[in-house]
Scaffold this active site. Sequence first.
Site, PDB file in Angstrom:
ATOM      1  N   ASP A  10      20.026 -18.714  -7.054  1.00 20.07           N
ATOM      2  CA  ASP A  10      19.063 -18.311  -6.037  1.00 20.07           C
ATOM      3  C   ASP A  10      18.395 -19.555  -5.454  1.00 20.07           C
ATOM      4  OD1 ASP A  10      19.716 -15.750  -6.701  1.00 20.07           O
ATOM      5  OD2 ASP A  10      17.700 -15.143  -7.333  1.00 20.07           O
ATOM      6  N   HIS A  60      18.950 -21.075 -10.763  1.00 25.27           N
ATOM      7  CA  HIS A  60      18.257 -21.485  -9.544  1.00 25.27           C
ATOM      8  C   HIS A  60      18.610 -22.927  -9.196  1.00 25.27           C
ATOM      9  CE1 HIS A  60      15.874 -17.939 -10.622  1.00 25.27           C
ATOM     10  NE2 HIS A  60      15.448 -17.931  -9.369  1.00 25.27           N
TER      11      HIS A  60
END
Length: 303
Positions: free
Chosen positions: A111, A260
């Site tokens: 992400d 991430h």
Amino acid sequence: MKEWLKAHRPLVAGAAVLVLGGVAVLIVALLRATPGPPVATPSSTSVTTTNTASSSSTTTTTTARVTTTSRTTTGRTTATAPPPLPFPESLRGKDISTLPTDRKVVALTFDAGANAAGLPSILRTLAGQQVRATFFLTGNFAQADPGSVQAILAAGHRVGNHSMTHPYLTRLPDNEISGELARAEQVLMRTGADPRPLFRFPYGDRDARTIAAVNSQGYVPVRWTVDTLGWQGTSGGGSARRVVDRTIEALQPGEIVLMHIGSHPEDRSTLDADALPDVITAVRARGYDFVTLDALLGAGPTG
């Protein structure tokens, strides 16, 4: 009076003729003015395209055109089927947490919403290990850093929609949810990335209503099997070792791993990027391979 009439007999006769003639004209005019059945007013387009017929034929031709158009429009409205889903019907109403497969495959997902501090290291590792991954990007991220989006695409990875501003979608009405997806999609498309039909809820915040709203925009939401918690950083008690351990502890066919690309806002650590080489090595050591989330769409596992 009699003497006056005798003296003016020609004048009286002429006046009588005029009166009778006027009455006759009035009666004929009234008979001709009797209205016929009403005729629909033609559209301006129909009038301008009909330029050679007489008045009566123009009316008939125009009426026929209007009727035909109405039938065609009505037929199209009632006969039009909803557009086909861009994802399998079996995925409707779900926020996918594992790939539906018995094969020993893992999908790495990343992400991005804050920054791209860990991206260069991640892309180098993936390229060196010949692994393809899926990146969920916010519109704000793509707008601020289109170069990173293009670097992800150039490396052959898949991109998904992560909303425009990364809000809690359960707090928004349906029209604002649609706006978040549409705006992010537009920004991503301008960078050359097509995120459809993959979407990830910011914060994993969803319910039945928001899932339905996402589906209505042509997207299937994809959650995760395990969150490595690398985003917590060293200041949150995290480490690269913990990232590896959490991934392996949850290992199963179809595992979806959440990582991430950004750094921690305070300690600036990039634990997911740091741990990635060992994650790939440990997963492969257990007989697993890697796929992108296109495996969800009937395209088969794609490494």
